[in-house]
Design a protein around this motif. Structure first.
Motif, PDB file in Angstrom:
ATOM      1  N   TRP A 186       0.841  -1.206   0.000  1.00 51.85           N
ATOM      2  CA  TRP A 186       0.000   0.000   0.000  1.00 51.85           C
ATOM      3  C   TRP A 186       0.876   1.255   0.000  1.00 51.85           C
ATOM      4  O   TRP A 186       0.581   2.225  -0.700  1.00 51.85           O
ATOM      5  N   ILE A 187       1.969   1.226   0.767  1.00 50.98           N
ATOM      6  CA  ILE A 187       2.857   2.391   0.843  1.00 50.98           C
ATOM      7  C   ILE A 187       3.529   2.660  -0.500  1.00 50.98           C
ATOM      8  O   ILE A 187       3.555   3.800  -0.978  1.00 50.98           O
ATOM      9  N   ILE A 188       4.055   1.607  -1.137  1.00 48.54           N
ATOM     10  CA  ILE A 188       4.767   1.835  -2.393  1.00 48.54           C
ATOM     11  C   ILE A 188       3.816   2.178  -3.531  1.00 48.54           C
ATOM     12  O   ILE A 188       4.256   2.681  -4.578  1.00 48.54           O
ATOM     13  N   ASP A 189       2.518   1.929  -3.314  1.00 49.94           N
ATOM     14  CA  ASP A 189       1.546   2.246  -4.367  1.00 49.94           C
ATOM     15  C   ASP A 189       0.908   3.621  -4.173  1.00 49.94           C
ATOM     16  O   ASP A 189       0.052   4.035  -4.954  1.00 49.94           O
ATOM     17  N   LEU A 190       1.303   4.339  -3.097  1.00 46.98           N
ATOM     18  CA  LEU A 190       0.744   5.670  -2.885  1.00 46.98           C
ATOM     19  C   LEU A 190       1.041   6.561  -4.090  1.00 46.98           C
ATOM     20  O   LEU A 190       2.163   6.590  -4.608  1.00 46.98           O
ATOM     21  N   GLY A 191       0.026   7.265  -4.528  1.00 42.58           N
ATOM     22  CA  GLY A 191       0.198   8.121  -5.689  1.00 42.58           C
ATOM     23  C   GLY A 191       0.067   7.383  -7.000  1.00 42.58           C
ATOM     24  O   GLY A 191       0.371   7.933  -8.058  1.00 42.58           O
ATOM     25  N   GLY A 192      -0.396   6.117  -6.932  1.00 42.85           N
ATOM     26  CA  GLY A 192      -0.615   5.367  -8.159  1.00 42.85           C
ATOM     27  C   GLY A 192       0.662   5.002  -8.892  1.00 42.85           C
ATOM     28  O   GLY A 192       0.692   4.989 -10.126  1.00 42.85           O
ATOM     29  N   ARG A 193       1.726   4.668  -8.137  1.00 42.13           N
ATOM     30  CA  ARG A 193       3.003   4.374  -8.779  1.00 42.13           C
ATOM     31  C   ARG A 193       3.018   3.006  -9.452  1.00 42.13           C
ATOM     32  O   ARG A 193       3.871   2.732 -10.286  1.00 42.13           O
ATOM     33  N   LEU A 194       2.083   2.131  -9.079  1.00 43.41           N
ATOM     34  CA  LEU A 194       1.996   0.818  -9.716  1.00 43.41           C
ATOM     35  C   LEU A 194       0.846   0.794 -10.703  1.00 43.41           C
ATOM     36  O   LEU A 194      -0.226   1.336 -10.437  1.00 43.41           O
ATOM     37  N   SER A 195       1.050   0.144 -11.820  1.00 41.53           N
ATOM     38  CA  SER A 195      -0.046  -0.044 -12.762  1.00 41.53           C
ATOM     39  C   SER A 195      -1.013  -1.087 -12.212  1.00 41.53           C
ATOM     40  O   SER A 195      -0.691  -1.818 -11.259  1.00 41.53           O
ATOM     41  N   HIS A 196      -2.189  -1.165 -12.819  1.00 42.42           N
ATOM     42  CA  HIS A 196      -3.195  -2.134 -12.372  1.00 42.42           C
ATOM     43  C   HIS A 196      -2.644  -3.551 -12.438  1.00 42.42           C
ATOM     44  O   HIS A 196      -2.802  -4.359 -11.508  1.00 42.42           O
ATOM     45  N   ASP A 197      -1.960  -3.888 -13.544  1.00 43.20           N
ATOM     46  CA  ASP A 197      -1.417  -5.239 -13.713  1.00 43.20           C
ATOM     47  C   ASP A 197      -0.314  -5.524 -12.696  1.00 43.20           C
ATOM     48  O   ASP A 197      -0.250  -6.634 -12.145  1.00 43.20           O
ATOM     49  N   GLU A 198       0.545  -4.550 -12.432  1.00 46.84           N
ATOM     50  CA  GLU A 198       1.613  -4.739 -11.449  1.00 46.84           C
ATOM     51  C   GLU A 198       1.030  -4.949 -10.057  1.00 46.84           C
ATOM     52  O   GLU A 198       1.494  -5.809  -9.293  1.00 46.84           O
TER      53      GLU A 198
END
Length: 345
Positions: free
Chosen positions: A73-85
């Protein structure tokens, strides 16, 4: 009643980590107490220490999964991961968690799984990787269900999608991870139409490596549930289905609406039927305490029906579904082991 999501996240999830620390610190005390309480029992019935070890292992893995979820959740803050990732990382987490639970069960309970599967040609193997599947399995307790999802992920490289009871969200790691993936939780008061809608939603956008898992019986087999299911079919005027349900020895009659909705929503999917036996009687904690065998042996078998071979009309599909249920019932009769002496507490 299920607590709101914010309560589950801020209270239940941290509580699991606190319980894990407490369980690890007090583990020697629990082992001494359970060992002393089991001395009067014959060796096959001394399940206490094994259950304590598994409970601590489960809590530890749950806590590790929750910490991993927080990190994702932390590394995805700001939408840094794509949906597939995002999906791939969470499926990898589920794969690790179930593999670890499976490994703990092998070491602590002597779990073994024997799978009876059809031999496939190279052409069939390559074809399997190009189509999603709809998995229709008997319902026989949480243990067999966990093993089914584990093998779909690890042995067959599938990404399972499941419709589950909302109460399962009381398990914090399951609550967090599963809600981040294409699955569905349904409350106990939802009507059949609502469940079918969720199944249709999950089936409609499946890709080649997805697997929609459905348990058409709707619950574990018991004689009372079997009797109620037969009466329900008779009350609806479905005398032929009621007669076929009476001939089933180990299964409840399948409820066809969910399976048919999945097939209609994803007509390109092959259909896989799963029969299994071994942990049938281990549904509640009391069952585990009284009936856990010295070695837990699970036998499973499956067969695949190509999308082109699935009947097209509704009535034809219902008859076909009952035919497959007859086959599962016969498979269980053939492979179900007799009770082992000393397994009844």
């Amino acid at each position: 009643m299920l607590p709101p999501r914010i309560i589950r996240r801020l209270v239940l999830a941290p509580l699991v980590i606190v319980l894990t620390v407490a369980a690890v610190v007090t583990l020697p005390v629990w082992l001494l107490v359970v060992t002393a309480a089991s001395l009067r029992l014959p060796p096959p019935q001394r399940r206490g220490t094994r259950l304590v070890w598994f409970a601590v292992a489960w809590l530890t893995l749950e806590s590790m999964a929750l910490i991993a979820c927080l990190w994702l959740w932390i590394i995805d803050l700001g939408g840094r991961l794509s949906h597939d990732e995002r999906e791939e990382r969470h499926y990898a987490l589920v794969r690790w968690l179930l593999s670890s639970v499976y490994g703990a069960a092998v070491r602590i309970f002597g779990l073994s799984v024997e799978i009876d599967e059809p031999r496939a040609t190279s052409e069939e193997l390559s074809r399997r990787l190009t189509r999603p599947v709809i998995v229709l399995s008997r319902h026989a307790g949480p243990g067999d269900s966990v093993l089914l999802v584990h093998h779909l992920l690890t042995r067959y490289g599938r990404r399972p999608r499941i419709v589950m009871k909302a109460a399962l969200q009381l398990d914090p790691s399951l609550d967090v991870v599963v809600n981040r993936l294409p699955n569905a939780f349904v409350p106990p008061d939802v009507e059949t139409g609502g469940i079918v809608t969720e199944i249709r939603r999950l089936a409609s956008d499946m890709e080649a490596d997805d697997a929609l898992v459905i348990f058409p019986e709707g619950g574990n087999f018991t004689p009372k549930r079997r009797g109620r299911a037969i009466l329900r079919l008779e009350d609806r005027g479905l005398r032929e289905e009621a007669a076929r349900a009476r001939r089933l020895e180990h299964l409840l009659p399948p409820r066809p609406n969910g399976a048919l909705a999945a097939i209609e929503a994803c007509p390109s999917a092959d259909v896989v039927f799963v029969a299994h036996t071994g942990l049938d009687d281990l549904v509640t904690l009391g069952d585990v305490w009284r009936r856990l065998p010295v070695r837990a042996e699970v036998k499973a078998g499956w067969w695949r029906v190509r999308a082109e071979e699935v009947p097209t009309g509704r009535e034809e599909r219902i008859t076909w579904l009952f035919d497959q249920w007859d086959r599962i019932d016969a498979w269980i009769t053939e492979h179900r082991s007799a009770p082992v002496a000393g397994t009844e507490g």
